[in-house]
Design an enzyme around this catalytic site. Structure first.
Site, PDB file in Angstrom:
ATOM      1  N   TYR A  56       2.956  11.948   7.389  1.00  0.00           N
ATOM      2  CA  TYR A  56       1.616  11.724   7.920  1.00  0.00           C
ATOM      3  C   TYR A  56       0.975  12.977   8.510  1.00  0.00           C
ATOM      4  O   TYR A  56      -0.111  12.896   9.081  1.00  0.00           O
ATOM      5  CB  TYR A  56       1.645  10.602   8.969  1.00  0.00           C
TER       6      TYR A  56
ATOM      7  N   VAL B  32       0.849  -1.192   0.000  1.00  0.00           N
ATOM      8  CA  VAL B  32       0.000   0.000   0.000  1.00  0.00           C
ATOM      9  C   VAL B  32       0.888   1.247   0.000  1.00  0.00           C
ATOM     10  O   VAL B  32       1.050   1.905   1.022  1.00  0.00           O
ATOM     11  CB  VAL B  32      -0.936   0.028   1.225  1.00  0.00           C
ATOM     12  N   PRO B  33       1.512   1.558  -1.157  1.00  0.00           N
ATOM     13  CA  PRO B  33       2.328   2.769  -1.193  1.00  0.00           C
ATOM     14  C   PRO B  33       1.425   3.991  -0.999  1.00  0.00           C
ATOM     15  O   PRO B  33       0.291   4.010  -1.494  1.00  0.00           O
ATOM     16  CB  PRO B  33       2.942   2.743  -2.596  1.00  0.00           C
ATOM     17  N   HIS B  34       1.917   4.963  -0.242  1.00  0.00           N
ATOM     18  CA  HIS B  34       1.067   6.123   0.003  1.00  0.00           C
ATOM     19  C   HIS B  34       1.905   7.362   0.257  1.00  0.00           C
ATOM     20  O   HIS B  34       3.117   7.277   0.462  1.00  0.00           O
ATOM     21  CB  HIS B  34       0.126   5.856   1.174  1.00  0.00           C
ATOM     22  N   GLY B  35       1.262   8.518   0.255  1.00  0.00           N
ATOM     23  CA  GLY B  35       1.983   9.762   0.494  1.00  0.00           C
ATOM     24  C   GLY B  35       1.026  10.925   0.533  1.00  0.00           C
ATOM     25  O   GLY B  35      -0.182  10.771   0.328  1.00  0.00           O
TER      26      GLY B  35
END
Lengths: 155, 598
Positions: B512, A64-67
């Site tokens: 985040y 689950v690559p995210h940014g």
């Protein structure tokens, strides 16, 4: 929030011939760029930066690559199903053949995390993952992903 | 009399044999062994086979001797590391906690049984201690890994709280029998406490050192060492008791000293003690089982069960919560420590004291204590594992199973001989190299032994012999383990994602959008930040909250440095919400909020 809300049919792709983690991230970023009209290289950079912090591979062939990305209106997702799994430095060293990319707008602290948790939870439903591995047709993949979670989750 | 010798041997040894055989059942079903052995004793006794045994003095004699051996062994087995880690909270529990539990149970018993106050407190003291044997058995043999700090706290507490319960029982009984004015009660208690515990600790330490020093100086036939050490420990027990100290505390402390000083003949002694402790436990439980008269139980079963339930659900949790408040335990940890308050053989043994002392209500107190212990074993003993799982305290196994045997080397504390069997798909078979410090010396392949240098590539089924320092075993385990599939538990416990602990906190905060991290930490690495937040030492499973995400320690190295970090994005769902056991921090926050707004 249901996965279907952030994952339109156009955001589901089946790809072949991908040989590396980098290539996979590039493909995801390119599709995200198409969907949002943003710069693909910049999106790739955001994803890559998060990977520097530690692989987003969840194990069992799923990543689950995210940014975070400035200029988005809402959380954007792209789903990719690979015909050949690629090495992703995942926790269990299993190569990855299912990837869900999530991009969140700059200010969306909690939403981003909620979406992330949701995706991770959907992808731990074994029957759903099995179904996803059985097909490579984007429309079918999208249909599987849009199933309400209650009917797929055994527990 | 001589005619009776052979039947007596047959029956006594037969009972021990049956107990040993049925222990397999207990291992399989996870039932507390104590329950099984007590059950056999009960079956053989007046209610069952009809063996009549009601001599309180000899039962107390056998029980005390057995308990002294068991306590020496549990001290011997307690690692100084876990002792240090949990000393302050565990000792608070073992003293103050026992006194508070005893007092609270006394209040319940006063109203349920209608006993006078002092006798109610006496019953409270009798069932005041947590049973080490039951706790150790369920935590170690159960095949689960409980978080380190919780486990150490429980082990040290249960190992060291018997002297306090014994002390309270004896003191209260003396007070009742002497009919002294209640005004002197507190003074007597306090004075007795200082003398008993002070003498017990001091003489225990001195005795431990003397035993170790003597074992080092004197050359004996190998098999005689353990006998010498154990008889010296029992001498110490007797001597301290004669001088008015707590002999039980003294043997526990002496065992702690001897076990951690690497006494001469450590390996042999370890084995010997293991066997001796088993026989002590079996003898004690059988005696106590035989001693009871189950037919009398019915009269007081209901009120006794009511007290047991009060103890389990109100008295112990309340005492534990108050005692642990200053030590920063999480809610679920406090809940688990409360739940693992198994009563055991010591409580039944203490139940004999009023009988042997000639107290009028002695039989009633003994029967009540017996039922309370049985209830506690049934209720808590069976449910420890599900409870630990529900509370999220089980650390998921990090690697697949390993086939390993370790042998202490005589006379050397810093190295062990370790033998691994090479299993399918393990990293060593995939071409991972053995580190040089592992000193692989011998490979046994298909019954033929060869030197490692000439063995070529390792093959499945090979046995590899190595000499290494014990603290590196964990690292080698990883190389020889069969592959481990990541499970749901793992993600729940350690977080779904992994982070590189060497990266700066700022990268995490940026990724985040976290706002809860103070600015001065931004330049630090994630590992340093976590370590600081955790008060300098990290252990596997520790969590650091950063606003909407949690950082979890996944792995630590041999020097205690954080080697792997997990990131949990939905921390709310992984742990059950317990409405009780507010931690100190939570109470502080609540007070601040109230005073701030009001």
């Amino acid at each position: 929030m249901e996965l279907a809300e952030i994952l339109p049919e156009k955001a589901v792709i089946a790809c072949s011939g991908i040989k590396s983690k980098r290539e996979l991230l590039e493909v995801l970023a390119a599709r995200a760029a198409e969907l949002t009209g943003q710069d693909g290289d910049a999106i790739f950079e955001a994803l890559n930066q998060r990977e520097q912090l530690g692989s987003t591979g969840l194990g069992n062939g799923i990543a689950v690559p995210h940014g975070k990305f400035a200029g988005l209106g809402d959380v954007v997702a792209v789903f990719a199903r690979l015909d050949h799994a690629v090495d992703f430095d995942a926790l269990d060293d299993e190569p990855v053949d299912i990837a869900v990319m999530l991009l969140a707008p700059m200010g969306a602290g909690a939403d981003h995390l909620k979406a992330l948790a949701k995706v991770a939870r959907v992808l731990r439903t074994e029957s759903l993952v099995e179904d996803l591995r059985r097909t490579s047709d984007p429309a079918e993949l999208h249909a599987i992903l849009s199933r309400p979670l209650a009917s797929t989750q055994a527990a | 009399m001589l005619d009776l010798i052979f039947p007596a041997f047959l029956i006594a040894a037969g009972l021990v044999l049956v107990s040993v055989m049925t222990s397999a059942l207990a291992f399989r079903f996870g039932a507390p062994l104590l329950l099984v052995f007590l059950g056999i004793g009960l079956l053989a006794g007046e209610g069952g086979l009809g063996i009549s045994y009601d001599d309180a003095e000899s039962a107390y004699f056998i029980g005390s001797l057995a308990l002294a051996i068991i306590l020496f062994d549990s001290g011997f087995d307690t690692k100084l590391r876990s002792f240090r880690q949990a000393a302050a909270p565990a000792i608070t529990l073992a003293t103050l906690g026992v006194a508070m539990t005893a007092g609270l149970v006394g209040v319940v018993a006063h109203y349920v049984f209608g006993l006078p106050w002092l006798e109610s407190f006496l019953l409270g003291a009798i069932v005041g201690s947590t049973d080490a044997a039951a706790v150790f058995f369920l935590l170690r043999v159960g095949g689960i890994t409980i978080r380190d700090n919780v486990r150490s706290t429980l082990e040290v507490e249960s190992g060291s709280n018997d002297p306090m319960a014994i002390f309270l029982t004896v003191m209260l009984l003396e007070l009742i029998l002497s009919q002294e004015a209640p005004g002197a009660l507190w003074q007597d208690l306090l004075y007795g406490f200082v003398v008993q515990m002070g003498l017990g600790i001091l003489m225990g330490i001195a005795g431990g050192y003397i035993i170790v020093a003597a074992a080092k100086r004197i050359t004996l036939e190998g098999a005689l060492y353990p006998i010498g050490v154990v008889s010296a420990a029992i001498c110490l027990f007797g001597l301290v008791g004669m001088l008015g100290g707590s002999g039980f505390l003294a043997v526990f402390v002496a065992g702690l000293v001897a076990g951690n000083m690497r006494i001469t003949g450590h390996v042999g002694l370890r084995r010997f003690l293991e066997g001796l402790t088993w026989i002590a436990q079996i003898a004690m439980f059988l005696t106590l089982g035989l001693f009871a008269t189950p037919s009398e139980f019915l009269d007081i079963a209901l009120p006794a069960i009511a007290v047991a339930i009060g103890l389990t659900f109100i008295c112990r949790p309340l005492a534990i919560w108050l005692c642990l408040l200053p030590f920063g335990y999480q809610r679920n940890e406090t809940a688990f420590i409360s739940w693992v308050g198994l009563r055991g053989a010591v409580s039944i043994l203490l139940g004999i004291i009023p009988l042997a002392g000639g107290l009028e209500n002695g039989q009633q107190l003994f029967n009540a204590a017996y039922i309370i212990v049985l209830t506690s074993l049934l209720l808590q003993g069976w449910t420890i594992r599900p409870m630990a799982r529900w509370l999220g305290l089980i650390v998921p196994a990090r690697i697949g199973p390993v086939e390993r045997v370790g042998l202490d080397l005589p006379g050397r504390a810093d190295h062990e001989l370790i033998v691994y069997r090479v299993v399918k798909d393990s990293p060593v078979l995939q071409g991972e190299r053995l580190p040089r410090w592992a000193r692989p010396s011998l490979v046994v392949r298909e019954g033929r032994s060869m030197r490692y240098q000439f063995a070529g590539r390792l093959q499945e089924g090979d046995l590899v012999y190595m000499f290494i320092a014990p603290q590196y075993v964990r690292l080698l385990d990883r190389l020889f383990a069969s592959p481990k599939k990541l499970t749901q538990d793992d993600a729940d416990f350690f977080g779904k994602f992994s982070l590189d602990p060497a990266k700066p906190v700022s990268a995490l905060v940026d990724a985040y959008g976290l706002r809860a991290v103070p600015e001065q930490h931004l330049d630090h690495s994630i590992a340093d930040f976590m370590k600081q937040r955790l008060g300098g030492t990290a252990e596997v499973g520790d969590r650091v909250n950063c606003g909407s995400v949690d950082l979890v320690v996944r792995d630590i190295g041999t020097q205690g440095e954080i080697k792997e970090v997990g990131l949990a994005v939905d921390q709310m769902e992984s742990q059950p919400h317990i409405p009780l056991f507010l931690s100190g921090g939570e109470i502080w926050n609540w007070i601040k909020k109230r005073t701030g707004s009001g």
